[in-house]
Design an enzyme around this catalytic site. Structure first.
Site, PDB file in Angstrom:
ATOM      1  N   THR A  42      -7.829  -3.288  -8.727  1.00 15.65           N
ATOM      2  CA  THR A  42      -8.683  -2.659  -7.721  1.00 15.65           C
ATOM      3  C   THR A  42      -7.851  -2.106  -6.586  1.00 15.65           C
ATOM      4  OG1 THR A  42     -10.720  -2.958  -6.455  1.00 15.65           O
ATOM      5  CG2 THR A  42      -9.052  -4.644  -6.220  1.00 15.65           C
ATOM      6  N   LYS A  74     -17.153  -3.691  -4.526  1.00 17.40           N
ATOM      7  CA  LYS A  74     -16.146  -4.594  -3.968  1.00 17.40           C
ATOM      8  C   LYS A  74     -16.033  -4.485  -2.454  1.00 17.40           C
ATOM      9  CE  LYS A  74     -13.587  -3.586  -8.164  1.00 17.40           C
ATOM     10  NZ  LYS A  74     -12.380  -2.958  -8.702  1.00 17.40           N
ATOM     11  N   GLY A  89     -13.987  -6.320   2.011  1.00 18.31           N
ATOM     12  CA  GLY A  89     -13.617  -5.859   0.685  1.00 18.31           C
ATOM     13  C   GLY A  89     -12.667  -6.860   0.067  1.00 18.31           C
ATOM     14  N   SER A 169      -4.030  -3.264  -6.496  1.00 21.93           N
ATOM     15  CA  SER A 169      -3.011  -2.642  -7.330  1.00 21.93           C
ATOM     16  C   SER A 169      -2.638  -1.247  -6.849  1.00 21.93           C
ATOM     17  CB  SER A 169      -3.501  -2.574  -8.775  1.00 21.93           C
ATOM     18  OG  SER A 169      -4.727  -1.855  -8.843  1.00 21.93           O
ATOM     19  N   CYS A 206      -2.932   5.022  -9.955  1.00 19.40           N
ATOM     20  CA  CYS A 206      -3.086   3.639 -10.419  1.00 19.40           C
ATOM     21  C   CYS A 206      -4.099   3.581 -11.563  1.00 19.40           C
ATOM     22  CB  CYS A 206      -3.546   2.742  -9.266  1.00 19.40           C
ATOM     23  SG  CYS A 206      -3.863   1.034  -9.760  1.00 19.40           S
ATOM     24  N   THR A 209      -7.521   1.737 -10.975  1.00 14.73           N
ATOM     25  CA  THR A 209      -8.378   2.240  -9.902  1.00 14.73           C
ATOM     26  C   THR A 209      -9.097   3.495 -10.379  1.00 14.73           C
ATOM     27  OG1 THR A 209      -6.829   1.405  -8.229  1.00 14.73           O
ATOM     28  CG2 THR A 209      -8.421   3.065  -7.512  1.00 14.73           C
TER      29      THR A 209
END
Length: 233
Positions: A42, A74, A89, A169, A206, A209
């Protein structure tokens, strides 16, 4: 050989033995040099600029190399509906994060009227010392109209020097992009504009994501600081 070993819990696993572990063991969490969990899966970003704070997160949930959910929420508001606006978050284990958010809401109720500084500090203390809580693997970003903090299982309560924080990440990518956008002189970009553009960059770089963003915006206050809140303690 020792330099290639990765410690996962109490088990040391060499590169050649990775296939014997569940994928979630080495894709979702690994240990950093400090011993703190380094979370994958995430990206959460908080940007404060002018009279606005924006917290944004993606919606992807990954189990190893498989995307199990594309639209997880999130980033969410916490605390009472009639109280001050507080958003949080999380990156890391969803169950662990919800456990920590419940504890944080309890601290906010216990120290009502003292902002988020005292509740965050108290949660970090409990997270570090409690035998059950210290096993939880997540990182939290918590913000209100005055302050923004990153909470970790090492007992850290970190605040940004430039009003921008990123975890997860893709957190480093989002953080770098947001800082670059915020540093442009005479820019009309709001905190939300910066956050959205930075997350676009992070989601392109990423693999954990995606672009299903959840956004929360808070109107900021300029006069008071976390130091004044600390004096009330």
């Amino acid at each position: 050989m020792l330099s290639r070993l990765t410690k996962i819990g109490s088990l040391h696993v060499g590169a050649g033995l990775r296939s014997t572990l569940p994928r979630s063991s080495y894709h979702t969490t690994k240990l950093s040099m400090s011993g703190a969990p380094e979370m994958h899966g995430t990206t959460i970003l908080a940007v404060r600029k002018g009279d606005q704070l924006c917290m944004i997160g993606d919606g992807q949930v990954s189990l190893g190399s498989v995307v199990v959910k594309p639209n997880a929420k999130k980033v969410r508001r916490i605390g009472s509906d009639d109280g001050p606006r507080i958003v949080a978050g999380f990156a890391g284990s969803t169950a662990d994060a919800f456990t920590l958010l419940e504890r944080l809401e309890g601290k906010i109720e216990a120290f009502e009227g003292q902002g988020i500084t005292r509740p965050c500090v108290e949660l970090a203390k409990a997270w570090r010392t409690d035998k059950y809580l210290r096993r939880l693997e997540a990182v939290l970003l918590v913000a209100d109209s005055k302050n923004c903090y990153e909470l970790t299982g090492n007992g850290d309560v970190l605040s940004p020097v430039d009003g921008i924080m990123g975890v997860g990440s893709g957190g480093s990518y989002a953080l770098a992009a947001a800082r670059a956008l915020a540093s442009v002189p005479d820019s009309d970009l709001t905190a939300e504009d910066i956050a959205r553009r930075a997350m676009e960059v992070a989601s392109d770089m990423c693999v954990y994501t995606n672009k299903n963003f959840v956004v929360e915006v808070i109107e900021c206050e300029h006069e008071e600081s976390g130091e004044k809140e600390g004096e009330k303690e």
